[in-house]
Design a protein around this motif. Structure first.
Motif, PDB file in Angstrom:
ATOM      1  N   UNK A 101      74.942 -67.362 -33.291  1.00  0.00           N
ATOM      2  CA  UNK A 101      74.343 -66.071 -33.596  1.00  0.00           C
ATOM      3  C   UNK A 101      74.853 -65.582 -34.930  1.00  0.00           C
ATOM      4  N   UNK A 102      73.960 -65.160 -35.805  1.00  0.00           N
ATOM      5  CA  UNK A 102      74.353 -64.764 -37.159  1.00  0.00           C
ATOM      6  C   UNK A 102      73.851 -63.371 -37.467  1.00  0.00           C
ATOM      7  N   UNK A 107      73.933 -64.642 -42.328  1.00  0.00           N
ATOM      8  CA  UNK A 107      72.730 -65.464 -42.430  1.00  0.00           C
ATOM      9  C   UNK A 107      72.290 -65.671 -43.877  1.00  0.00           C
ATOM     10  N   UNK A 108      72.722 -64.801 -44.786  1.00  0.00           N
ATOM     11  CA  UNK A 108      72.256 -64.883 -46.170  1.00  0.00           C
ATOM     12  C   UNK A 108      73.103 -65.797 -47.038  1.00  0.00           C
ATOM     13  N   UNK A 134      74.326 -56.822 -33.300  1.00  0.00           N
ATOM     14  CA  UNK A 134      75.593 -57.262 -32.742  1.00  0.00           C
ATOM     15  C   UNK A 134      75.550 -57.246 -31.224  1.00  0.00           C
ATOM     16  N   UNK A 135      75.035 -56.155 -30.646  1.00  0.00           N
ATOM     17  CA  UNK A 135      74.990 -56.031 -29.188  1.00  0.00           C
ATOM     18  C   UNK A 135      74.122 -57.109 -28.563  1.00  0.00           C
ATOM     19  N   UNK A 136      72.973 -57.388 -29.161  1.00  0.00           N
ATOM     20  CA  UNK A 136      72.076 -58.417 -28.620  1.00  0.00           C
ATOM     21  C   UNK A 136      72.720 -59.797 -28.654  1.00  0.00           C
ATOM     22  N   UNK A 137      73.403 -60.097 -29.761  1.00  0.00           N
ATOM     23  CA  UNK A 137      74.039 -61.408 -29.878  1.00  0.00           C
ATOM     24  C   UNK A 137      75.210 -61.542 -28.918  1.00  0.00           C
ATOM     25  N   UNK A 148      78.673 -69.185 -30.263  1.00  0.00           N
ATOM     26  CA  UNK A 148      79.545 -68.284 -31.017  1.00  0.00           C
ATOM     27  C   UNK A 148      78.691 -67.338 -31.836  1.00  0.00           C
ATOM     28  N   UNK A 149      79.319 -66.261 -32.301  1.00  0.00           N
ATOM     29  CA  UNK A 149      78.656 -65.285 -33.161  1.00  0.00           C
ATOM     30  C   UNK A 149      79.472 -65.157 -34.441  1.00  0.00           C
TER      31      UNK A 149
END
Length: 333
Positions: A101-102, A107-108, A134-137, A148-149
């Motif tokens: 999860x990014x 991600x950039x 953040x919460x969704x990941x 991992x995030x």
């Protein structure tokens, strides 16, 4: 309790509401309406025979019964996903994979560099990148959907059963398009932003709390016109077409700043600095794919932190005098 009435959607709904602590946000994350989420929770309360949620003005709280049920629901959902994954991947069970999860600041820049280095060393590795708040990941991490995030640390309330390893820290920056009316000014007061639309993180996220706290500490009222988004591509497109100001994580914009595609406003945002790193589940070892990705991420950071090797100065050659040249020639002879 009547287990025959229990459906997977009941558990999924409860876990998401527990993560978001807000029925509207949970409904959005589940692609449902808020009444549908309320109905599902009510059905679950009827099945369990206990109240699970306490409605408050700004969201919901979990009852003690709900806290216990959420922990077991998360474990059950994670077990189901792992089981389905093993069943569906049987023909490719020997292939190593990782799901990460990014957040936008990762991600950039950092994550693409790490994955490029990883594929050079392990070209057969399968990588899946998930994006979101953040919460969704964190919910996906707990449920076993991702390994991992990578991004800013989540709120303390969202870190139960999770571990965080800090890699570095970074501030938020104020970015605009090149040629923006404020871009060329060497010093700016925060009040100068008032006439312009402001692009900010989505309400309810930790990074949005950081933005709101910064504006409040500087005595600035909430912007008159604001756009909420965590989509970097959308924010960039909007800045190219308007005079909007983007409150963005440094990692999301530093590449665009270096290439001259964005300009940073001269406003001190050091107080918005936050920890950036890896979030993983506390229980269980990470898989081989996750381990390789983590090593690649650390390797990229080591390369960026290493000082550039100094270039040795080469002294200019002095022209030889005629007598020196003649002596050299005699010696050679």
């Amino acid at each position: 309790m009547n287990f025959a009435r229990l459906k997977l959607r009941h558990l999924q709904c409860l876990v998401m509401v527990a993560q978001e602590r807000n029925l509207v946000r949970a409904a959005k994350a589940l692609a449902l309406t808020q009444p549908a989420v309320s109905k599902t929770v009510a059905e679950l309360e009827d099945i369990v025979g206990r109240q699970l949620l306490l409605r408050r003005r700004r969201g919901v709280e979990l009852t003690p019964a709900a806290e216990v049920l959420v922990r077991h629901a998360v474990a059950a959902l994670r077990g189901l996903r792992e089981g389905f994954g093993l069943a569906l991947d049987q023909p490719e069970r020997d292939q190593v994979s990782v799901a990460v999860g990014a957040l936008p600041n990762m991600a950039a820049n950092l994550l693409p560099a790490a994955i490029a280095a990883l594929h050079a060393a392990a070209p057969a590795l399968r990588v899946r990148v998930a994006s979101g708040t953040n919460a969704q990941l964190m919910t996906q991490l707990r449920q076993g959907e991702i390994d991992l995030v990578l991004g800013r640390i989540a709120q303390a309330s969202a870190m139960a059963d999770l571990a965080f390893e800090q890699l570095y820290s970074e501030p938020l920056l104020l970015a605009v398009r090149p040629g923006h009316p404020l871009a060329a000014q060497p010093r700016l007061a925060l009040e100068a932003l008032a006439p312009f639309p402001m692009v900010v993180p989505v309400s309810g996220t930790l990074i949005r709390h950081t933005v709101d706290a910064f504006l409040l500490s500087q005595g600035m009222a909430p912007p008159r016109c604001q756009v909420e988004t965590t989509d970097t591509s959308f924010a960039l497109g909007l800045l190219q077409r308007t005079d909007a100001v983007w409150f963005a994580p440094q990692g999301a914009v530093e590449g665009h700043l270096a290439r001259g595609e964005l300009a940073r406003l001269a406003i001190d945002t050091a107080s918005t600095e936050g920890a950036v790193g890896l979030t993983m589940r506390r229980t269980g070892e990470v898989g081989e794919g996750a381990r390789l990705l983590i090593e690649a991420i650390r390797g990229v950071l080591r390369l960026r932190a290493a000082p550039a090797a100094p270039q040795r100065a080469v002294a200019p050659r002095r022209p030889r005098s005629a007598s020196a040249a003649g002596t050299a020639g005699t010696r050679a002879a």
